[in-house]
Design an enzyme around this catalytic site. Structure first.
Site, mmCIF file in Angstrom:
data_model
loop_
_atom_site.group_PDB
_atom_site.id
_atom_site.type_symbol
_atom_site.label_atom_id
_atom_site.label_comp_id
_atom_site.label_asym_id
_atom_site.label_seq_id
_atom_site.Cartn_x
_atom_site.Cartn_y
_atom_site.Cartn_z
ATOM 1 N N ASP A 19 0.890 -1.268 -0.070
ATOM 2 C CA ASP A 19 0.051 -0.231 0.002
ATOM 3 C C ASP A 19 0.929 1.266 0.159
ATOM 4 O O ASP A 19 1.822 1.347 0.870
ATOM 5 C CB ASP A 19 -0.956 -0.013 1.231
ATOM 6 C CG ASP A 19 -1.663 1.300 1.264
ATOM 7 O OD1 ASP A 19 -2.546 1.298 0.437
ATOM 8 O OD2 ASP A 19 -1.471 2.049 2.336
ATOM 9 N N GLU A 65 1.674 -0.726 -5.093
ATOM 10 C CA GLU A 65 0.686 0.500 -5.400
ATOM 11 C C GLU A 65 1.490 1.956 -5.587
ATOM 12 O O GLU A 65 1.996 2.311 -4.589
ATOM 13 C CB GLU A 65 -0.300 0.759 -4.091
ATOM 14 C CG GLU A 65 -1.224 1.918 -4.443
ATOM 15 C CD GLU A 65 -2.208 2.231 -3.472
ATOM 16 O OE1 GLU A 65 -3.265 2.632 -3.889
ATOM 17 O OE2 GLU A 65 -1.936 2.167 -2.100
#
Length: 674
Positions: free
Chosen positions: A312, A348
């Site tokens: 993330d 990401e």
């Protein structure tokens, strides 16, 4: 440093850790076994303006705890200051309000489990939420719904394998905290991007106990998924923790080693440097934080047998100073690590800091969520002008992003929807977000979604609008699964899942966010269509090449490995690519031109295909190309006719020069017969 042990009645006893080596306090405590609850109290300087935040009144979780019992009860005692007086000192004992670290039994019978090592080009990822996947599934027993064992239930495995899924990418399962502000609004942190334990599986997803049993349950889930040929990828949040800004609670890291765990503002170390939008950023310049991250990654691979990670806000991990640096220490450690470097690594590739959008900027070994793929495919099918050239690039693996660094099409994790944003059903049903249920006056969530409601906002009884929306769903899914790169489906999209226009359900632990399995019966046509396209991809290597197309003629032939054609069957020109009004094109994928060899060293040869894309609002007649491309074609996919009705099948052979009528906003796939 005090180790605090808690008995069955919650009574606390404290043990000094007398030794200190290499900045680590340690000691030996006899007769401590699995199930023992514990925490730490740290004595040291408390000077927030200097970034020092030790306070023995605050019971702290072990950053290396393998299991955590209980949750956080929000109380002023959790904070280092008195409410309303941010520069005061609060010495109220926090122990009654914080969870406990738990000693676990590390033994698990992994007999029969094996590392799957599914190659990227054969991978189909399914992004899933452990709880949301099963909470409404009628075939999953009530006591297993929303749990690790529920996700591994035979009904779930059968569904995933029927779709051709080879990997589940689980939204955060590290122990996380439900935010105070959300609980005050009667909500919770449903997504889980608020980690407090990087080694502990979240206890809220356990079905048979939380005093360490969640570790055994997680391992059982992994073993069952592996047995079905499905890898497990974890969505991990190493960019920040649940302790928030300088006004957040003291739960673990802050009270142990604030300077080394967090990035502090150099001139004002009272405050945290924040590129994540959560109040803090982990200090990946510090040895202690880097070691924590790498130890955690290795633990999940070696002890929990997971097959990869999706990081993330990964750009935050690349910030050695202020700028994003692809040669940051974190990437050096990962690349040389004999364990972590061998599993799937997905970034990401952005954060919320300046210069944080880094699609295409990560080093070899890494794959990336390709946000440009998502945006381009959405724009193409809603008819945005001047998107043909970029659409072609995204469909063929985004060589403009990855080839310059000798990366391959598999570097692109392609997706149209994900947990963050509209579901596929809402992408074709709403022009605007509808996040009122989140209690933020619809201010949260992305406002530019590249969505299209097809003339009606939300649900409709209009049969024409409904039919067009269903066709667009099939267009998106077929494009995704037939593109070069690695496809990722978002959970429930194969059922047409809706969140009623909410594009930010991070706080909705209820029917808004859960997969509605009752919709499975209503959308069986869509589910079967996804399975059909996934099978087509799996069967034909031209849809999952390991090398980029070169646009060159194949040896012994005048036909290129790929050819882009106009609706009249002629090659695309520069003017055609640059036309802001063109909405239709075809692409020939030459199965004879795959520059790869199989495990036995034989050249990979497969069928060739012609894909006809019509994003125009009117039907378009496509002329089949010259005989050199193929003498006979078979229609194998038509998004305007998902079942390819029997009447169509009797008429599905087509010859060069023939014309095919392609329905408005639809995609047809033809296989070369000879």
């Amino acid at each position: 440093m005090e180790l605090c042990l808690f008995d069955e009645n919650g009574r606390e006893s404290r043990v000094d850790l007398p030794e200190r080596e290499a900045l680590i306090w340690h000691g030996y405590v006899p007769r401590v076994g699995p199930g023992q609850r514990y925490g730490f109290r740290v004595h040291g300087p408390y000077d927030p303006e200097a970034g020092l935040r030790c306070n023995p009144a605050k019971l702290l979780l072990d950053p290396y705890a393998k299991a955590i019992e209980g949750g956080t009860t929000w109380n002023e005692a959790l904070f280092a200051y008195r409410f309303g007086e941010p520069r005061s000192r609060n010495d109220t004992d926090s122990a009654p309000y914080v969870p406990r670290s738990v000693v676990v039994n590390p033994f698990f019978d992994w007999t029969g489990d094996r590392v799957l090592r599914i190659p990227y080009h054969e991978t189909v990822i399914y992004e899933a939420h452990v709880k949301g996947m099963t909470m409404s599934h009628p075939d999953v027993p009530d006591d297993l719904r929303g749990t690790y064992m529920g996700l591994a239930h035979p009904a779930m495995i059968e569904h995933l394998t029927s779709l051709g899924v080879t990997a589940v990418e689980l939204m955060p399962v590290h122990q996380f905290v439900h935010d105070h502000v959300l609980e005050e609004r009667g909500l919770s942190n449903y997504w889980g991007y608020n980690t407090i334990g990087f080694f502990a599986p979240h206890n809220g997803y356990a079905s048979f106990g939380t005093r360490g049993e969640q570790v055994q349950e997680f391992k059982t889930m992994v073993k069952l998924l592996h047995r079905a040929g499905i890898e497990v990828i974890l969505d991990v949040v190493y960019n920040h923790t649940a302790e928030g800004s300088h006004l957040g609670p003291t739960l673990s890291f802050r009270g142990i080693d604030n300077h080394n765990y967090y990035r502090l503002v150099p001139e004002q170390p009272e405050f945290y440097y924040d590129t994540t939008g959560t109040g803090n950023s982990l200090n990946v310049r510090a040895h202690e934080s880097l070691r924590l991250i790498m130890d955690s990654l290795r633990y999940w691979v070696t002890e929990m047998h997971v097959d990869g990670f999706r990081f993330d806000l990964a750009a935050a991990l690349a910030r050695e100073f202020h700028a994003v640096d692809r040669l940051a220490a974190f990437f050096d450690l990962v690349n040389q690590d004999p364990v972590v470097s061998q599993v799937k690594l997905i970034a990401e590739p952005w954060d919320v800091g300046e210069g944080g959008y880094q699609v295409g900027g990560f080093p070899p070994l890494w794959t990336e969520w390709n946000g440009k793929y998502r945006d381009t495919v959405r724009d193409f099918w809603r008819g945005e002008p001047a998107s043909l050239g970029e659409f072609a690039s995204r469909f063929t693996g985004s060589s403009d992003l990855y080839e310059k660094d000798n990366r391959l099409p598999i570097a692109s994790i392609n997706f149209v929807t994900a947990h963050d944003g509209f579901t596929l059903g809402d992408l074709v049903s709403y022009d605007e977000k509808h996040n009122e249920a989140n209690g933020e006056d619809n201010r949260d969530g992305e406002s530019h979604n590249r969505s299209w409601n097809h003339g009606v906002e939300g649900p409709t009884e209009d049969g024409g609008v409904h039919a067009l929306r269903e066709r667009q769903k099939r267009n998106f899914l077929a494009t995704l699964l037939l593109s070069q790169g690695v496809p990722m489906l978002s959970h429930g999209d194969e059922l047409g899942r809706t969140q009623l226009g909410n594009n930010n359900v991070y706080c909705q632990d209820n029917e808004i966010a859960w997969v509605d399995w009752a919709a499975a019966r209503e959308n069986s046509v869509l589910t079967d269509f996804v399975a059909q396209i996934a099978a087509l991809r799996r069967k034909h290597p031209v849809f999952r090449r390991r090398r980029f197309f070169q646009g060159r003629a194949i040896r012994g032939s005048s036909i290129e490995d790929i050819a882009w054609l106009r609706p009249d069957g002629q090659p695309m020109t520069d003017d055609d690519w640059n036309s802001g009004f063109a909405r239709s094109l075809a692409v020939y994928l030459n199965g004879q031109g795959i520059p790869e060899r199989d495990e036995l060293g034989r050249r990979v040869v497969g069928d060739s295909f012609l894909l006809l894309f019509n994003a125009h609002h009117q039907p378009v007649r496509f002329t089949l190309p010259a005989e050199a491309y193929g003498r006979m074609w078979e229609i194998c996919v038509d998004t305007a006719d998902p079942l390819l009705a029997r009447a169509r099948r009797r008429e599905r052979d087509a010859k060069p020069g023939g014309r095919l009528r392609i329905t408005a906003r639809s995609l047809m796939v033809l296989r070369k017969c000879y």
